[in-house]
Design a protein around this motif. Structure first.
Motif, short mmCIF file in Angstrom:
data_model
loop_
_atom_site.label_atom_id
_atom_site.label_comp_id
_atom_site.label_asym_id
_atom_site.label_seq_id
_atom_site.Cartn_x
_atom_site.Cartn_y
_atom_site.Cartn_z
N GLY A 116 5.26 11.54 4.40
CA GLY A 116 5.95 12.81 4.20
C GLY A 116 5.13 13.96 4.69
N LYS A 117 5.51 15.16 4.26
CA LYS A 117 4.86 16.38 4.72
C LYS A 117 4.43 17.20 3.51
N SER A 118 3.30 17.87 3.65
CA SER A 118 2.67 18.58 2.53
C SER A 118 2.91 20.08 2.61
N VAL A 133 -1.65 2.19 7.51
CA VAL A 133 -2.25 3.14 6.57
C VAL A 133 -1.27 4.29 6.31
N PRO A 134 -0.90 4.55 5.05
CA PRO A 134 0.00 5.66 4.76
C PRO A 134 -0.72 7.00 4.83
N ILE A 135 -0.09 7.98 5.47
CA ILE A 135 -0.67 9.33 5.57
C ILE A 135 0.43 10.36 5.37
N THR A 136 0.04 11.57 5.07
CA THR A 136 0.95 12.71 5.10
C THR A 136 0.40 13.73 6.07
N VAL A 137 1.26 14.66 6.49
CA VAL A 137 0.84 15.70 7.43
C VAL A 137 1.36 17.04 6.95
N LYS A 138 0.70 18.08 7.37
CA LYS A 138 1.10 19.44 7.02
C LYS A 138 2.52 19.73 7.46
N GLU A 139 3.27 20.46 6.63
CA GLU A 139 4.69 20.68 6.88
C GLU A 139 4.98 21.31 8.23
N SER A 140 4.05 22.05 8.78
CA SER A 140 4.28 22.76 10.04
C SER A 140 4.23 21.86 11.26
N PHE A 141 3.87 20.59 11.11
CA PHE A 141 3.88 19.65 12.22
C PHE A 141 5.27 19.01 12.34
N ASP A 142 5.79 18.97 13.55
CA ASP A 142 7.05 18.27 13.76
C ASP A 142 6.87 16.77 13.56
N VAL A 143 7.76 16.20 12.76
CA VAL A 143 7.87 14.76 12.58
C VAL A 143 9.33 14.41 12.80
N ALA A 144 9.60 13.51 13.72
CA ALA A 144 10.97 13.20 14.09
C ALA A 144 11.83 12.90 12.85
N GLY A 145 12.95 13.62 12.73
CA GLY A 145 13.86 13.42 11.62
C GLY A 145 13.54 14.24 10.39
N PHE A 146 12.39 14.92 10.36
CA PHE A 146 11.98 15.74 9.23
C PHE A 146 12.22 17.21 9.57
N VAL A 147 12.44 18.01 8.53
CA VAL A 147 12.57 19.45 8.69
C VAL A 147 11.18 20.07 8.89
N LEU A 181 0.84 -1.20 0.00
CA LEU A 181 0.00 0.00 0.00
C LEU A 181 0.88 1.26 0.00
N LEU A 182 1.97 1.21 0.76
CA LEU A 182 2.89 2.34 0.76
C LEU A 182 3.53 2.53 -0.61
N GLU A 183 3.99 1.45 -1.22
CA GLU A 183 4.63 1.57 -2.53
C GLU A 183 3.65 2.13 -3.57
N HIS A 184 2.39 1.75 -3.43
CA HIS A 184 1.36 2.29 -4.32
C HIS A 184 1.24 3.80 -4.13
N ALA A 185 1.26 4.25 -2.88
CA ALA A 185 1.18 5.69 -2.60
C ALA A 185 2.42 6.41 -3.12
N LEU A 186 3.59 5.84 -2.90
CA LEU A 186 4.81 6.47 -3.38
C LEU A 186 4.84 6.55 -4.90
N ALA A 187 4.32 5.51 -5.56
CA ALA A 187 4.28 5.52 -7.03
C ALA A 187 3.38 6.63 -7.54
N ARG A 188 2.25 6.86 -6.87
CA ARG A 188 1.35 7.94 -7.30
C ARG A 188 1.99 9.30 -7.07
N ILE A 189 2.69 9.45 -5.97
CA ILE A 189 3.37 10.72 -5.72
C ILE A 189 4.42 10.96 -6.80
N LEU A 248 -5.71 10.27 4.50
CA LEU A 248 -5.89 11.09 5.70
C LEU A 248 -4.75 12.09 5.79
N GLU A 249 -5.08 13.29 6.24
CA GLU A 249 -4.10 14.35 6.40
C GLU A 249 -4.36 15.08 7.72
#
Length: 510
Positions: free
Chosen positions: A130-132, A84-98, A36-44, A179-180
């Motif tokens: 990832g982050k949006s 379930v793969p999700i993304t979140v708004k860039e302004s949310f801290d995610v460990a290891g992400f900018v 399911l993740l690979e499917h999401a990454l392929a669409r991105i 979901l976002e």
């Protein structure tokens, strides 16, 4: 059909499925979290060169999380979002992400730990893809910045997906994730949801912990008026996510727990609905008329009781104009270090009459508002919440437009507060100032009320249109249930042309 074809067909069927449906497929073993993740990454990879919605990624980290989810599922573990793969708004801290909030000054700000909201979704089993994208400082109805560039609307790449959760809504509409997670202080969840034809929920103020959002990192106090909440392609996923996001503040959790009341009704025919489609002192736009009349027709067909402001006893409906002035005042004074006014705005401030009590005047004065004046506005805010509570003794929800127009074409002219936007009225098209687009979005923000943006189809130009349901304080389940009941009868999310679940060639540009 080969086994590989069947598997591909299953993944295609899950592309625009709800997060609930994806979680059920994972729990039943019909699909793996890795696939399911690979499917999401392929669409991105396929679409995001055109959309630029998901701007921060760690594919290998997501793959590791998906493998862990598959191992947990194999052990018999279950979770609301397990795998379930999700993304979140860039302004949310995610460990290891900018985390930058679109500001180049914070381009090297790598989060050490998840924000409380992200941690809750991860604990429920979500795989963070990832982050949006967002606008600079989350302060625009468009999502573009000097770090990540411009995000486009999947319905028409010449138009914005909105802001500040614009990348979030575009990622949902394009079928990347189900979901976002966004934030909302001036419609930043609901307007992008409207522009992209998805669902968005602004929770009751204070219900969802904001720690770990925005820049600079490490702040403990929430920004006044701002809330965090979910975006999804179904109303039911809004409730799923909301249930995961409440009661996260560690200090409060020692003694306090929010138990949200159930939805007031389970059938549309039992809802008492106040419909407002014309802002005081403003003409009704053709878009506002289209959206509300479509909702009214559906409600009356289903037997709901629909009322208009003209039918109310005097004084029952709060003064929207006065409320908007207070909203603009508190919004403009909600930053500890507000940006400087543009030269044009500074001139307008200097020319204000002492007795100018307009919303525009309140906005200009807000950055230097005296604390005593802030306290008076805060008292008006709390009083307003009680006024709305009295109205909700007579009505269950208030339905309004989300904005006076659908997704508009990109406009990056400066200064931002001098921009105007073409809005169609019965007597022709007029250029409407930037800040006049926020009347409906701001209505539930000041009193801290829950509001759910829900799609109601397309306009004559093939663009998504939405309404919002505003509900009583802490009765978030009522507005979400209202949107879900309409969805069950009339449908909701529509996939944009060119983003089919099977092989496709690129983003649609009507």
């Amino acid at each position: 059909m080969t086994t590989q074809d069947l598997h591909s067909s299953l993944l295609d069927s899950l592309t625009f499925a709800s997060a609930r449906t994806q979680a059920e497929a994972l729990a039943a073993g019909r699909v793996s979290a890795v696939d399911l993740l690979e499917h999401a990454l392929a669409r991105i990879s396929q679409f995001d060169n055109d959309l630029n919605a998901v701007v921060v990624r760690n594919d290998e980290g997501a793959r590791a999380a998906a493998r862990e989810a598959d191992a947990a599922l194999a052990r018999g573990e279950r979770g609301p979002l397990l795998g379930v793969p999700i993304t979140v708004k860039e302004s949310f801290d995610v460990a290891g992400f900018v985390t930058t909030s679109g500001n180049p000054d914070h381009a090297n700000n790598v989060a050490e730990q998840d924000s409380l909201a992200v941690a809750a979704l991860r604990a429920a089993g979500a795989v963070i893809v990832g982050k949006s994208n967002v606008p600079l400082a989350l302060a625009d109805l468009q999502s573009y910045n000097a770090i990540y560039g411009v995000s486009n609307n999947p319905w028409d790449a010449t138009r914005t997906p909105g802001g500040s959760s614009g990348g979030s809504a575009a990622a949902l509409a394009a079928g990347y994730v189900a979901l976002e997670l966004g934030t909302d202080i001036g419609g930043s969840i609901r307007i992008p949801a409207h522009f992209n034809g998805v669902y968005g929920h602004k929770p009751t103020a204070g219900l969802v912990a904001m720690r770990g959002t925005g820049v600079p990192s490490g702040r403990l106090a929430d920004r006044d008026l701002s809330v965090a909440g979910p975006l999804a392609r179904t109303a039911s996923d809004l409730e799923l996510a909301l249930d995961l996001l409440v009661n996260l503040e560690p200090l409060a959790a020692k003694a306090w727990k929010a138990t949200l009341p159930p939805a007031r009704h389970v059938q549309l025919k039992d809802f008492r609905v106040l419909v407002i489609d014309e802002w005081p002192g403003s003409a009704r736009s053709l878009h506002e008329a289209l959206v509300v009349e479509r909702v009214v027709e559906r409600l009356r067909t289903q037997g709901a009781k629909v009322s208009r402001p003209s039918e109310l006893p005097s004084g029952l409906l709060p003064d929207l104009t006065a409320s908007h002035r207070v909203y603009r005042s508190l919004l403009g004074s909600s930053l500890a270090s507000p940006p400087a006014l543009s030269k044009a705005a500074q001139k307008r401030l200097e020319a204000l009459a002492a007795d100018d009590d307009s919303a525009d005047a309140a906005w200009l004065r807000a950055p230097t508002l005296r604390h005593s004046d802030w306290l008076q506005d805060n008292e008006r805010r709390v009083a307003l919440r009680h006024r709305w509570e009295r109205l909700f003794e007579t009505f269950d929800v208030v339905v309004t437009p989300v904005a006076p127009l659908p997704a508009f074409r990109h406009d990056h002219s400066e200064p931002k507060d001098a921009r105007t936007y073409p809005v169609e009225f019965e007597d022709g098209t007029r250029e409407v100032p930037f800040f006049d687009l926020f009347h409906w979005a701001g209505l539930p923000v000041l009193p801290g009320l829950p509001a759910t943006s829900f799609p109601v189809g397309l306009d004559d130009n093939g663009l998504p249109v939405s309404a919002q349901a505003v509900g009583p304080y802490l009765e978030d389940r009522t507005t979400i249930a209202f949107a879900q009941l309409l969805e069950e009868v009339y449908g909701g999310f529509i996939a944009p042309p060119g983003f089919s679940a099977g092989p496709a060639t690129g983003a649609s540009r009507p």
